[in-house]
Structures are given as structure tokens and as C-alpha cells.
Write a protein that holds these residues in place. Structure first.
Motif, PDB file in Angstrom:
ATOM      1  N   VAL A   1     -16.242  13.054  15.310  1.00  0.00           N
ATOM      2  CA  VAL A   1     -16.447  14.129  14.328  1.00  0.00           C
ATOM      3  C   VAL A   1     -16.683  13.588  12.916  1.00  0.00           C
ATOM      4  CG1 VAL A   1     -15.210  15.910  15.625  1.00  0.00           C
ATOM      5  CG2 VAL A   1     -13.967  14.557  13.963  1.00  0.00           C
ATOM      6  N   ASN A   2     -16.239  12.356  12.668  1.00  0.00           N
ATOM      7  CA  ASN A   2     -16.433  11.784  11.325  1.00  0.00           C
ATOM      8  C   ASN A   2     -17.579  10.776  11.268  1.00  0.00           C
ATOM      9  OD1 ASN A   2     -14.216  13.129   9.975  1.00  0.00           O
ATOM     10  ND2 ASN A   2     -12.873  11.896  11.265  1.00  0.00           N
ATOM     11  N   ARG A   3     -18.374  10.708  12.329  1.00  0.00           N
ATOM     12  CA  ARG A   3     -19.398   9.656  12.409  1.00  0.00           C
ATOM     13  C   ARG A   3     -20.394   9.705  11.255  1.00  0.00           C
ATOM     14  NH1 ARG A   3     -20.513  13.831  15.412  1.00  0.00           N
ATOM     15  NH2 ARG A   3     -22.623  14.535  15.846  1.00  0.00           N
ATOM     16  N   LEU A   4     -20.781  10.906  10.856  1.00  0.00           N
ATOM     17  CA  LEU A   4     -21.765  11.036   9.780  1.00  0.00           C
ATOM     18  C   LEU A   4     -21.172  10.538   8.460  1.00  0.00           C
ATOM     19  CD1 LEU A   4     -24.614  12.086   9.083  1.00  0.00           C
ATOM     20  CD2 LEU A   4     -23.553  14.281   8.528  1.00  0.00           C
ATOM     21  N   LEU A   5     -19.955  10.973   8.214  1.00  0.00           N
ATOM     22  CA  LEU A   5     -19.267  10.564   6.976  1.00  0.00           C
ATOM     23  C   LEU A   5     -19.085   9.048   6.937  1.00  0.00           C
ATOM     24  CD1 LEU A   5     -17.754  11.667   4.477  1.00  0.00           C
ATOM     25  CD2 LEU A   5     -15.692  11.717   5.871  1.00  0.00           C
TER      26      LEU A   5
ATOM     27  N   ILE B   1     -15.234   3.957  -1.624  1.00  0.00           N
ATOM     28  CA  ILE B   1     -13.996   3.688  -0.859  1.00  0.00           C
ATOM     29  C   ILE B   1     -12.924   4.743  -1.157  1.00  0.00           C
ATOM     30  CG2 ILE B   1     -12.154   2.007  -0.439  1.00  0.00           C
ATOM     31  CD1 ILE B   1     -14.182  -0.198  -1.000  1.00  0.00           C
ATOM     32  N   ILE B   2     -12.754   5.054  -2.443  1.00  0.00           N
ATOM     33  CA  ILE B   2     -11.721   6.049  -2.795  1.00  0.00           C
ATOM     34  C   ILE B   2     -12.095   7.411  -2.202  1.00  0.00           C
ATOM     35  CG2 ILE B   2     -10.613   7.309  -4.691  1.00  0.00           C
ATOM     36  CD1 ILE B   2     -11.061   4.743  -6.393  1.00  0.00           C
ATOM     37  N   GLY B   3     -13.352   7.800  -2.413  1.00  0.00           N
ATOM     38  CA  GLY B   3     -13.828   9.111  -1.932  1.00  0.00           C
ATOM     39  C   GLY B   3     -13.698   9.236  -0.425  1.00  0.00           C
ATOM     40  N   MET B   4     -14.039   8.154   0.261  1.00  0.00           N
ATOM     41  CA  MET B   4     -13.952   8.173   1.728  1.00  0.00           C
ATOM     42  C   MET B   4     -12.518   8.474   2.174  1.00  0.00           C
ATOM     43  SD  MET B   4     -15.385   7.774   4.662  1.00  0.00           S
ATOM     44  CE  MET B   4     -16.976   7.191   4.155  1.00  0.00           C
ATOM     45  N   GLY B   5     -11.569   7.820   1.519  1.00  0.00           N
ATOM     46  CA  GLY B   5     -10.158   8.011   1.873  1.00  0.00           C
ATOM     47  C   GLY B   5      -9.715   9.437   1.657  1.00  0.00           C
ATOM     48  N   VAL B   6     -10.126  10.001   0.512  1.00  0.00           N
ATOM     49  CA  VAL B   6      -9.708  11.372   0.180  1.00  0.00           C
ATOM     50  C   VAL B   6     -10.358  12.366   1.149  1.00  0.00           C
ATOM     51  CG1 VAL B   6      -9.846  13.181  -1.578  1.00  0.00           C
ATOM     52  CG2 VAL B   6      -9.280  10.838  -2.243  1.00  0.00           C
ATOM     53  N   ILE B   7     -11.676  12.195   1.356  1.00  0.00           N
ATOM     54  CA  ILE B   7     -12.391  13.158   2.226  1.00  0.00           C
ATOM     55  C   ILE B   7     -11.843  13.105   3.658  1.00  0.00           C
ATOM     56  CG2 ILE B   7     -14.627  13.753   3.248  1.00  0.00           C
ATOM     57  CD1 ILE B   7     -15.904  12.761   0.625  1.00  0.00           C
ATOM     58  N   LEU B   8     -11.628  11.902   4.158  1.00  0.00           N
ATOM     59  CA  LEU B   8     -11.118  11.776   5.536  1.00  0.00           C
ATOM     60  C   LEU B   8      -9.764  12.470   5.685  1.00  0.00           C
ATOM     61  CD1 LEU B   8     -11.988   8.119   6.603  1.00  0.00           C
ATOM     62  CD2 LEU B   8     -12.753  10.204   7.729  1.00  0.00           C
ATOM     63  N   SER B   9      -8.886  12.261   4.698  1.00  0.00           N
ATOM     64  CA  SER B   9      -7.548  12.857   4.791  1.00  0.00           C
ATOM     65  C   SER B   9      -7.608  14.373   4.675  1.00  0.00           C
ATOM     66  CB  SER B   9      -6.634  12.314   3.684  1.00  0.00           C
ATOM     67  OG  SER B   9      -6.593  10.916   3.761  1.00  0.00           O
ATOM     68  N   LEU B  10      -8.356  14.847   3.660  1.00  0.00           N
ATOM     69  CA  LEU B  10      -8.405  16.296   3.446  1.00  0.00           C
ATOM     70  C   LEU B  10      -9.129  16.980   4.599  1.00  0.00           C
ATOM     71  CD1 LEU B  10      -9.148  16.739  -0.367  1.00  0.00           C
ATOM     72  CD2 LEU B  10      -6.977  16.797   0.817  1.00  0.00           C
ATOM     73  N   TYR B  11     -10.264  16.416   4.957  1.00  0.00           N
ATOM     74  CA  TYR B  11     -11.063  17.046   6.009  1.00  0.00           C
ATOM     75  C   TYR B  11     -10.367  16.908   7.366  1.00  0.00           C
ATOM     76  CZ  TYR B  11     -14.975  18.342   8.878  1.00  0.00           C
ATOM     77  OH  TYR B  11     -15.765  18.977   9.794  1.00  0.00           O
ATOM     78  N   GLY B  12      -9.867  15.715   7.643  1.00  0.00           N
ATOM     79  CA  GLY B  12      -9.300  15.438   8.960  1.00  0.00           C
ATOM     80  C   GLY B  12      -7.971  16.110   9.216  1.00  0.00           C
TER      81      GLY B  12
ATOM     82  N   ILE C   1      -4.132   6.916  13.695  1.00  0.00           N
ATOM     83  CA  ILE C   1      -4.941   5.784  14.170  1.00  0.00           C
ATOM     84  C   ILE C   1      -6.435   6.117  14.037  1.00  0.00           C
ATOM     85  CG2 ILE C   1      -5.555   4.351  16.181  1.00  0.00           C
ATOM     86  CD1 ILE C   1      -2.654   4.739  17.174  1.00  0.00           C
ATOM     87  N   GLY C   2      -6.816   7.326  14.427  1.00  0.00           N
ATOM     88  CA  GLY C   2      -8.225   7.726  14.373  1.00  0.00           C
ATOM     89  C   GLY C   2      -8.778   7.683  12.959  1.00  0.00           C
ATOM     90  N   LEU C   3      -8.029   8.260  12.018  1.00  0.00           N
ATOM     91  CA  LEU C   3      -8.529   8.296  10.640  1.00  0.00           C
ATOM     92  C   LEU C   3      -8.476   6.918   9.982  1.00  0.00           C
ATOM     93  CD1 LEU C   3      -7.187  11.742   9.348  1.00  0.00           C
ATOM     94  CD2 LEU C   3      -9.478  11.154  10.111  1.00  0.00           C
TER      95      LEU C   3
END
Lengths: 222, 295
Positions: free
Chosen positions: A15-19, A52-63, A92-94
Motif C-alpha cells: 500500500v505504500n509502494r508509490l510513496l 527523509i523527514i517527510g517520509m517518516g511523518v507521512i508513513l506514520s500518519l497515513y499508516g 516492522i512494515g512501516l
């Protein structure tokens, strides 16, 4: 690790492949931009950090937050899975999703440092410390989001951790054992480096372990 | 070892403004229990307790013989849970979800899944985010039913569906019942749906179980009786009255223990004896319960 947990980890990657793909391209792209003169370096470095920072925030909020808000968590929890299993799979996934972008971006930046004559190799330890700090920062955002029961707390965690990157630069860069060797022709892996790295890894381990200990024991998960 | 699909004994769950108290119920294999209550009665909380998504403060819960929530991961291998709020993962198609669920459940019935896709008019290539309310509920049901679970726990699955979609969904539930070893716990405030598929009905109100009985038993016992009394006559003392409304000589009684003997007591004055719908029984039962509890 049972099948359901493995499948859920694979689900995160799907589900996060595009991101993750965008993050990898942005991480490499920003490093390439940084290779073109001082202006390019500034733009590239800023984009690299933001990626890198944005990726971390988006993954956590979105995931995590969005899954809860959009009631997809109920679907996941209808599967043969305990709360502890869910937390483990999600973390583990995120972390894997983030790690792909992070490791490619850091590797690209290290290649730039060692390949480009105008950039001193001595900056490599500082670059690594900054990179691991952002990894630990992601761990705090991820763990915090998992522990938080509302959006306000998550937002506060994101703001504080973002400020943390600036604080890191202000505190770690002027450290004697770091500053003195930053412009050296070869990297110096001294005790200051190892001490800071140790602290960062400790924060990372704690932030990723706490949700497993706390959330998994909550009496009300949904 | 018990053969009940669900067993709850003395379950209590407290929240700040709501307490589910002293809940005991059980569901046998092959049984369909309609769990009926007004909004906020505790239906969803009960079902979440059964699924191990929340832990009780007191009491014991076993699902398919497994203690909940401790063994929820084991029990859920054979339980299908659907709630009206449930959404699929927004960034994936229905087809991906089908492959995902299939990879987890060895008992996945691909033929049945394909038939349901057709019957529900769903498109596997469609992204979950773009599903309408009806399509979303049907998609979740498809993913649940094709696992062929022994126990279905359904939290208001027909809420918000149009009559045609509701008919399609209820028909599928009835299909499940052809297999005697499967059971359904089905919460709703739509008594028409409940009456259609349930063979046992449990009423809940304000966190307390009001009554649980066989559907036919409810429908047989409850009656509304209209009387016309002669001038100056008084009603004889009657047992088991749920309510009594009098307007001059005209009296309307509701009883939950109707029998020939009861009718004989009133025989000369009876104008009409009416069977009550499940909805009427539900409302009368809840109102009596509130009166008894003094609220």
C-alpha cells in the motif's frame, strides 16, 4: 513470525509502494542536485532532509492514524491476529518502508561525499550521525503515533521531532570531536561519534519497543 | 469443552458514560441470534467484546471454545466479523483484498467469492476508496463470507443500505444458514431484518440485557388486546400485563404471556386480539424495562 503478520508486513510494502518509490527518487535526485555547485548543494541538501523527514511523518500518519480514522483498522483486526501481532506487523512494515527510502538516500549522500573532491570525506561521520538521528526521529514519530490516542498528540510529536533535527544540528555539529574533523580529508570515527551514535540507536530501540510493550497490553484497542 | 459458539457470563464493561452490565448470553451452532437494541444500547460493545477487540472488566467470554480476548487470534480463524463502519484499505483494489484474505484463510472458497462478485455486481479492479456505501458493505461481506467462517458476527451490516442491497445481503445470510454447523450473531435496530433471519432474539437496552428468547416464542406470547367494557364495569385483576391504556370504556392491554386462559378471563369484553410485530414487542419490552429500572 506467523503467516498473518508476514502478510500484513507485505501489505504495508504494497500500500505504500508509490510513496516509497517517490521517496527513493527524491532521495537520489536531491543528492544529484547537491553535486552541482554551492547553490545546488543547498537546494539538494534541503530536499534530501525534507524527503527523509517527510517520509517518516507521512508513513506514520497515513499508516497508523488514517487507518484508524478511516475504519480500515477494524478490517485488519477482523483477521486472525492479536493486538500484539498487529502492533508488531505495523511497526516492522512501516520501518521497512521507511528504511528503503532512508538507506537509498543515505547511501546516495555517502557516494556524493566520497566521490566529489569538493566535499571533504571527513564530513561522512557527521552525515551518518544526522542520518541515524533522522532514523531515530522516525522511530519516535512512529512509536508516538502508535501510542497516541488522538490527532493532537500525534501533531505535537511531529512538531517536536521536526524541531529536533534543527536542535541536533545546533548541538552535535559544534561538538569538539565532530567539528574539528568535519573538514578532514579522511573520516575520523572517534569516541564522540560512537557516543552520539549509541544515544541515537538507544532512542531508536526504545521508541520502537515501547509500543509493543504498552499498546499490546491495552484493554481497549478499537 | 463446550460446543457453544459464543458464551458470555456476567460480562461487565465500563466506559466513562456507559456501562455494559452483567451480560450473559450464548449462541449454539446453527443458531442465528438477532441482537436488537436502540442506539447506544451496547450492541457494538458486546460484539467487540466477542471479537476480543476490547477486554471485559469482569466476567468470562468464550468464542468457539477459546477464551477472549486472550485467544482472539486463534478464535478469529473461524470467525467472520463485519461492522457497518468497516472500510477496506484505501490504496488497494477489491481484487487485491480478495487475494490478501485468500492468502490468510486456507478455507477460502474461490468459486463462492467469484459468484458473490457477480451477484453483488462488484468489480475486482475497483479501488476500495471509490466504493459506494452499499458496494463497501457488500465487498466486506464478500471477503468475510468466502472464508466460510463457522461463526459470523455482524454489527448492523444492513445499516444505510437501500432495500434492494439489503435484500441481497440478507439473502446471502440465509444461504449461510443452510449449513447447520454455522451460526450468526447479528446486531441491528432494524427489526424487519432481524425477524427475517433470526431464530433467537435478544433485546438489550442501556447496557442491560432485557430479554432473550426464541423468535416464535416472542411472537406467540405477545399480544395487544382491545376491550370494550360495559358501562360502570371494571377490569378483572390480570397477571402479566406489560401495559394498559384506557380511554373511557375502551381499553388496550399488552401482555407477554398470552394464552387461552388469559383470553378466557376477558372473553365477554374482547373486541380484537392482535399479534404484535417484533418492532412493537421490542419497543414495549424496552419501555417496560426502563419503567422497572425506574428511569
Amino acid at each position: 513470525m506467523n503467516t498473518v503478520i508476514r502478510k500484513l508486513i507485505a501489505k504495508e510494502l504494497h500500500v505504500n509502494r508509490l510513496l516509497v518509490g517517490i521517496g527513493v527518487v527524491a532521495g537520489i535526485g536531491s543528492t544529484v542536485v547537491a553535486a552541482f555547485g554551492p547553490v545546488g548543494f543547498n537546494i539538494g541538501a534541503l530536499t534530501w532532509l525534507s524527503t527523509i523527514i517527510g517520509m517518516g511523518v507521512i508513513l506514520s500518519l497515513y499508516g497508523i492514524m488514517n487507518e484508524r480514522k478511516e475504519h480500515a483498522l477494524e478490517f485488519v483486526m477482523s483477521l486472525p491476529l492479536s493486538v500484539a501481532g498487529y502492533v508488531r506487523a505495523k511497526m516492522i512494515g512501516l520501518v521497512l518502508c521507511f528504511f528503503i527510502t532512508w538507506s537509498v538516500s543515505v547511501a546516495a549522500a555517502l557516494v556524493l561525499v566520497f566521490a566529489k573532491d569538493s566535499v571533504p570525506d571527513g564530513i561522512a561521520p557527521y552525515l551518518l550521525l544526522l542520518s541515524v538521528f533522522m532514523l531515530a526521529n522516525f522511530g519516535v514519530v512512529l512509536g508516538g503515533t502508535m501510542l497516541a490516542r488522538n490527532e493532537g498528540t500525534t501533531t505535537a510529536i511531529v512538531i517536536i521531532t521536526n524541531m529536533g533535527v534543527t536542535l541536533f544540528m545546533f548541538i552535535v555539529a559544534p561538538m569538539r570531536g565532530i567539528r574539528e574533523f568535519m573538514w578532514a580529508t579522511a573520516p575520523v570515527w572517534n569516541s564522540t561519534f560512537w557516543a552520539v551514535l549509541g544515544c541515537e540507536l538507544a532512542v531508536l530501540v526504545i521508541s520502537l519497543t515501547l509500543p509493543l510493550l504498552i499498546v499490546a497490553r491495552r484493554r481497549d484497542f478499537l | 469443552m463446550t460446543d457453544k459458539h459464543i458464551e458470555m457470563h456476567g460480562v461487565r464493561k465500563s466506559y466513562r458514560f456507559f456501562t455494559l452490565d452483567d451480560l450473559s448470553l450464548d449462541l449454539a451452532p446453527g443458531e442465528v441470534m438477532g441482537f436488537v437494541g436502540p442506539n447506544g444500547a451496547g450492541k457494538s460493545t458486546t460484539l467487540r467484546l466477542a471479537m476480543g477487540l476490547v477486554a471485559p472488566d469482569a466476567g468470562e467470554i468464550r468464542v468457539l471454545g477459546q477464551p477472549m480476548p486472550a485467544a482472539s487470534a486463534i478464535a478469529k480463524r473461524e470467525v467472520g466479523y463485519v461492522s457497518a463502519d468497516m472500510h477496506l484499505l484505501p490504496n488497494a483494489t477489491l481484487g487485491w483484498h480478495m487475494d490478501f484474505v485468500k492468502s490468510i484463510y486456507p478455507g477460502w472458497d474461490a468459486g463462492y467469492a467469484a459468484a458473490l462478485v457477480k451477484r453483488f455486481n462488484l468489480r475486482p479492479g475497483q479501488n476500495a476508496r471509490s466504493l459506494s456505501l452499499g458496494e463497501r458493505i457488500k465487498a466486506v461481506l464478500l471477503l468475510t463470507l468466502a472464508r466460510r467462517p463457522r461463526l459470523l458476527v455482524l454489527d448492523e451490516p444492513t445499516t444505510g443500505l437501500d432495500p434492494v442491497a439489503r435484500h441481497e445481503v440478507i439473502t446471502e445470510f440465509m444461504d449461510v444458514l443452510h449449513d447447520d454447523s454455522r451460526s450468526i450473531l447479528f446486531s441491528s435496530h432494524n427489526t424487519v431484518d432481524v425477524e427475517r433471519i433470526s431464530d433467537r432474539i435478544t433485546f438489550i437496552d442501556r447496557g442491560r440485557l432485557v430479554e432473550s428468547s426464541n423468535k416464535e416464542d416472542f411472537l406467540d406470547r405477545w399480544r395487544r388486546i382491545q376491550l370494550q367494557l360495559p358501562e360502570g364495569a371494571a377490569l378483572p385483576a390480570l397477571p402479566d400485563l406489560v401495559s394498559r391504556n384506557q380511554d373511557g370504556r375502551f381499553v388496550t392491554l399488552v401482555t407477554d404471556q398470552f394464552s387461552d386462559g388469559f383470553a378466557a378471563l376477558l372473553a365477554p369484553h374482547v373486541r380484537e386480539v392482535q399479534r404484535m410485530s417484533l418492532e412493537e414487542i421490542f419497543v414495549a419490552n424496552v419501555m417496560r424495562h426502563r419503567e422497572v429500572r425506574g428511569s
